[in-house]
Structures are given as C-alpha cells and as structure tokens.
Design an enzyme around this catalytic site. Structure first.
Site, short mmCIF file in Angstrom:
data_model
loop_
_atom_site.label_atom_id
_atom_site.label_comp_id
_atom_site.label_asym_id
_atom_site.label_seq_id
_atom_site.Cartn_x
_atom_site.Cartn_y
_atom_site.Cartn_z
N HIS A 1 99.68 -4.71 -32.18
CA HIS A 1 100.06 -4.28 -31.04
C HIS A 1 100.73 -5.50 -30.27
O HIS A 1 101.98 -5.48 -29.62
CB HIS A 1 99.39 -3.30 -30.12
CG HIS A 1 99.19 -2.01 -30.49
ND1 HIS A 1 98.45 -1.74 -31.68
CD2 HIS A 1 99.39 -0.90 -30.02
CE1 HIS A 1 98.64 -0.25 -31.91
NE2 HIS A 1 99.13 -0.02 -30.85
N ARG B 1 95.30 -4.01 -24.89
CA ARG B 1 94.44 -3.65 -26.28
C ARG B 1 92.98 -4.54 -25.96
O ARG B 1 92.11 -3.82 -26.65
CB ARG B 1 94.95 -4.59 -27.20
CG ARG B 1 96.32 -4.18 -27.94
CD ARG B 1 96.39 -2.61 -28.27
NE ARG B 1 95.86 -2.24 -29.53
CZ ARG B 1 95.63 -1.10 -29.80
NH1 ARG B 1 95.67 0.00 -28.95
NH2 ARG B 1 94.78 -0.88 -31.17
N HIS C 1 90.65 -4.86 -29.28
CA HIS C 1 90.94 -6.10 -29.74
C HIS C 1 90.39 -7.23 -28.90
O HIS C 1 89.97 -7.09 -27.74
CB HIS C 1 92.47 -6.52 -29.92
CG HIS C 1 93.25 -5.81 -30.85
ND1 HIS C 1 93.00 -6.62 -32.15
CD2 HIS C 1 94.03 -4.94 -31.18
CE1 HIS C 1 93.76 -5.84 -33.15
NE2 HIS C 1 94.48 -4.92 -32.49
N ASP D 1 92.70 -12.17 -30.52
CA ASP D 1 93.40 -11.41 -31.41
C ASP D 1 94.74 -11.12 -30.80
O ASP D 1 95.84 -11.38 -31.33
CB ASP D 1 92.86 -10.01 -31.65
CG ASP D 1 91.48 -9.95 -32.22
OD1 ASP D 1 90.97 -11.02 -32.89
OD2 ASP D 1 90.87 -8.95 -32.02
#
Length: 496
Positions: free
Chosen positions: A375, A408, A414, A418
């Site tokens: 994402h 995220r 996440h 990340d």
C-alpha cells in the site's frame, strides 16, 4: 573547464525554463526530524553508535570515500556498478545529467535545511567523526535531510532509467550512501530516509519538463552505445507495463527487515502502539481515514487525488488518467511481491495475535509477507506520477500519500519499517516506468487531458509531414511509424 561549460549550455537549451522551477518544499511532505524524547530518536542514537563500530571495517572505508558529495565522485562510484567509465570525457551526456541533478539536488537540500535544524550526531555529543577535517564546516549546518543519501538515491533513480539492466545494482549503491553517512557520524538514520524521499520528489519535479526527458533519452542512447546493451523500451503482459521479473527487485537493494531485538523494531513497536491509540482517539479522524485507505484500487486513488486537487478524476471524467492509473496498479502490486515472499515477515496483528481496525482483510493477508508495504509503495508511486502531471500540487499529493502509507500502521496491518521501505520501492518502480514507451505515451495523454488541451498535433499538417520523425527517445526513423503512438516531428508531438 571549456568542455564542461559547453555541457551546461547544452543542458540549459534542453531544459528551457526549468531554471525558474522551484524545487520540492520538503517541509510540506516530510515528517521532520524526530523529537529527542521520542523512540525514533533512540533508534537514531543506537544507529549512530552502531555506525561508530563500523569505521574500521570495509564499510567504514567506503563511508569515507562516499563523504565527498561531488559529481565526479558519484560518477566514479556508479561506474564500478554499471561496468563502464562514467565521466565528462567518456559519457558527456550522462555527465551533464549528473551535474545538472547535482545543482538541483543542492537547491532542494538547502531549502529543506532552511526549514529544519537537527544537530548532527558528532556535534550533539562533541565526538569525532570519520572525516575530522570537515567537522567545523558542518557543525552548525542542519543534518536533516542527509545530502549524501539524497544525491545517492537521486542518481540511482536516474540510472534506473538510463540502464535498467543494472537497476538493482544501482539502487543498492544509491541506498548505501545513506548508510555511509551514518557510519561517518555526520547524519542520523532519519536524515538518510528523508533524503531518499526528497530525492524521489525531485525526480518527479524534474520529469515534469519535456527537456529533462530529452536529457534522459540522450543519456540512454549514450549508455547503450558505450555498453553494447540495448534495453527494451516496451513490455506488456496482461495489460501491465512490466512483468514482475522486469521490475526492480526490492530484496536486492533494501536492507533486511529488522529483527525483534533491533533498535528499528523498538521503533516499529512504538509506532504500532501509537497506531492502537489513534484508532480510538475520538478527537481525530485519522483512524477512520486509515480504514478507508485500505482500498488500493485505481478508482480510490483517483478519488483521493480529486480531493487534493479539487478536480474530479474518474474513469468517465478523465479516462486517460484512469487508464494510466489502472495499468500502473498492476506494477504497484508486483513491485513488492517477491520481497514479501523472500522475507515472509509476520504482520503486526499476526505476530502479536491481535485484531486490526479492519477485520475483513485479516484472513486474506495473514500469510502474506509484511515487508515492504504494498500500500505504501502504491501510494508513493501514484503520487509521484500525479506530481509529474500536476507539479504545482506535488507537496500536497506526497503529503496525502505519506498519510495513506502511515494508515497501514494505524490499522495494524504493517510495521512502520514496512511502510518506510515501501515508499522507496514505489520510487524505484516510478523510475523504471519511464523506460517504457507505452507508459510515457499514456502519461502524455493523461497530462494533456489534465491540462484540458491537446499538445499533440494532427498528422494532417503538411509542414509537419515533411519533417523527420523521431521516437520519444530521440531516435530518428527512416520511414513513417508502423505502430500507433506519439512521436516527435517538426519539433512537435504528433500522434500516428
């Protein structure tokens, strides 16, 4: 000196009014240096201490060489990677590209440093560096963002376009400049990441000018002549611009995901806890926005960028832009997949056995690797492309993409590292996109659609018909094109 002057004159003729173009304003989209009371600062400190332990190693020797941010030094470093001598005499077009990027990189760096002041590690602790003779020069100069990291990543992105056959190697070398600046003691880890983000923004800003694309094209032609390698300009599989194997391989140029006992993971865990708090903060809408931002479709990015620009982007209102985004989506997904599979890092909700703020997606992603974030990659990639189309809105686009990625962490899908690395993967994919003629032609159509004008002349113009025809890479054709697309004829863009 005379030869160099000629190169700069040529660059000015190519780039036209780019001299007046402002560089990206880092203050409007970068997070800024961490507070000294934060966990992020603790990570910076521990990485600084790690860097000192590496000064007597091969990494330390490399850091000392990497310290001197001069065009010739960068050319020499990347020469070793691409396998040919990059210099003013041997590759004048690549030299011109590097020298010009150095100029605008310096402007972007200076502007950012005027907005932030973050004392350098050695100055804060009154300690020695790997390059003591320069300590007085930089003692009162802000370390945020890191200049070596910014220029290293900037040149790596440029060379990804010029020599995509070496993309993984040049990206790894570009990223290593940030590591070197930490080892030298002149920069914090957070400085280096900010430098990479600023570099990607500068690439997009430069690409908003046709003359810069011509400079890249000349560098490509020169590289292919000197190396004997001809890189393909087109690729299409299931409507994607690239196959997954053709995209930069993230595990080749990114660091490994942090172990559970590393200082980076401590930052990850702290950011995760902050995300849990944000979800339940009734005074903030960030939690709700993060849930909405689980959508990573082309339609959704059209929607959120419509809000940023105050225009309506959709499949019906802007079909050319939608087509561009829809095809980019496939590569945005693929760019992180092999790295995810390679490391198979557990997602926060899996590792901690928690629920997320979006339970509907948990089962589908439970066995999908967390590092790097797809994402975050997609949002940064889309924002860079949109920045090229609408450069006046670049900072707002990147700020929205930055928030999208951090969502995220808020939802629990996440870790922060990340997301951070996902943005760099998006920047690498953005650079690679520019080696595909289909992408460049669709980008041109989307840009003209956005402007509400047609910068492409009809081929019925007799005067145009009599002129030589060139591809967008500057290669002259001996006859009329046999494939539909956008070409240069009579100093105009022409659709055949």
């Amino acid at each position: 000196m005379k030869q160099k002057a000629l190169f700069i004159v040529a660059a000015s003729l190519w780039l036209g009014n780019i001299q007046a173009q402002e560089v990206p304003n880092a203050e409007e989209f970068l997070p800024g240096p961490p507070a000294i009371t934060s966990v992020q600062y603790i990570k910076d400190y521990l990485q600084y201490e790690w860097g000192k332990t590496e000064r007597e190693t091969d990494l330390g020797q490399q850091a000392e060489v990497d310290f001197y941010a001069q065009t010739a030094n960068y050319l020499d470093a990347f020469s070793k990677v691409v396998g040919i001598e990059l210099s003013a005499s041997n590759t004048p077009n690549i030299y011109t590209l590097f020298d010009y990027c150095m100029t605008y990189g310096g402007k972007a760096q200076a502007q950012a440093q005027s907005s932030y002041f973050y004392r350098r590690p050695y100055a804060r602790f009154n300690q020695r560096t790997l390059v003591p003779e320069q300590e007085n020069t930089y003692r009162d100069v802000s370390s945020y963002p890191a200049s070596q990291a910014m220029m290293g990543w900037l040149f790596a992105l440029m060379l990804t376009e010029v020599c995509p056959d070496k993309q993984d190697e040049v990206l790894a070398r570009g990223y290593a400049y940030g590591t070197s600046s930490v080892i030298s003691g002149y920069h914090w880890d957070s400085d280096t990441y900010a430098g990479c983000l600023l570099a990607s923004a500068l690439v997009a800003r430069l690409h908003s000018h046709t003359g810069f694309n011509a400079m890249i094209s000349s560098a490509i032609t020169e590289y292919e002549k000197k190396s004997g390698i001809t890189n393909p300009k087109r690729s299409s599989v299931d409507n994607a611009y690239f196959t997954i194997d053709e995209l930069p391989e993230a595990f080749e140029y990114l660091p490994e995901p942090p172990s559970n006992v590393s200082p980076v993971f401590a930052t990850d865990l702290s950011a995760h806890i902050d995300g849990l708090i944000t979800r339940t903060d009734k005074s903030s809408t960030d939690g709700d926005t993060a849930i909405s931002d689980v959508d990573d479709s082309a339609e959704y990015f059209c929607k959120i960028f419509s809000e940023v620009l105050g225009k309506t982007f959709s499949a019906t209102d802007t079909p050319e832009l939608y087509k561009l985004f829809n095809r980019i989506y496939l590569s945005a997904v693929d760019a992180t997949q092999t790295c995810k599979s390679y490391y198979q890092r557990l997602r926060p909700y899996v590792q901690l056995n928690e629920s997320t703020s979006y339970p509907a997606g948990e089962d589908a992603l439970r066995d999908n690797g967390s590092y790097p974030s797809g994402h975050a990659c997609a949002s940064w990639l889309y924002a860079l492309v949109m920045s090229e189309i609408a450069p006046d809105y670049q900072e707002k686009l990147l700020a929205r993409a930055f928030k999208y990625g951090n969502g995220r962490v808020i939802t629990g899908y996440h870790w922060q590292s990340d997301v951070d690395m996902g943005r760099l993967v998006g920047a690498a994919a953005y650079a690679r996109m520019h080696t595909n003629n289909d992408f460049m032609e669709q980008l041109q159509r989307a840009t003209q659609e956005y402007k509400g004008t047609s910068g492409i002349r009809a081929t019925s113009d007799n005067a145009t018909h009599e002129a030589d025809i060139y591809t967008l890479e500057g290669i002259r054709l001996n006859e009329k094109p046999v494939r539909q697309g956008i070409y240069i004829q009579g100093n105009k863009k022409v659709a055949y």
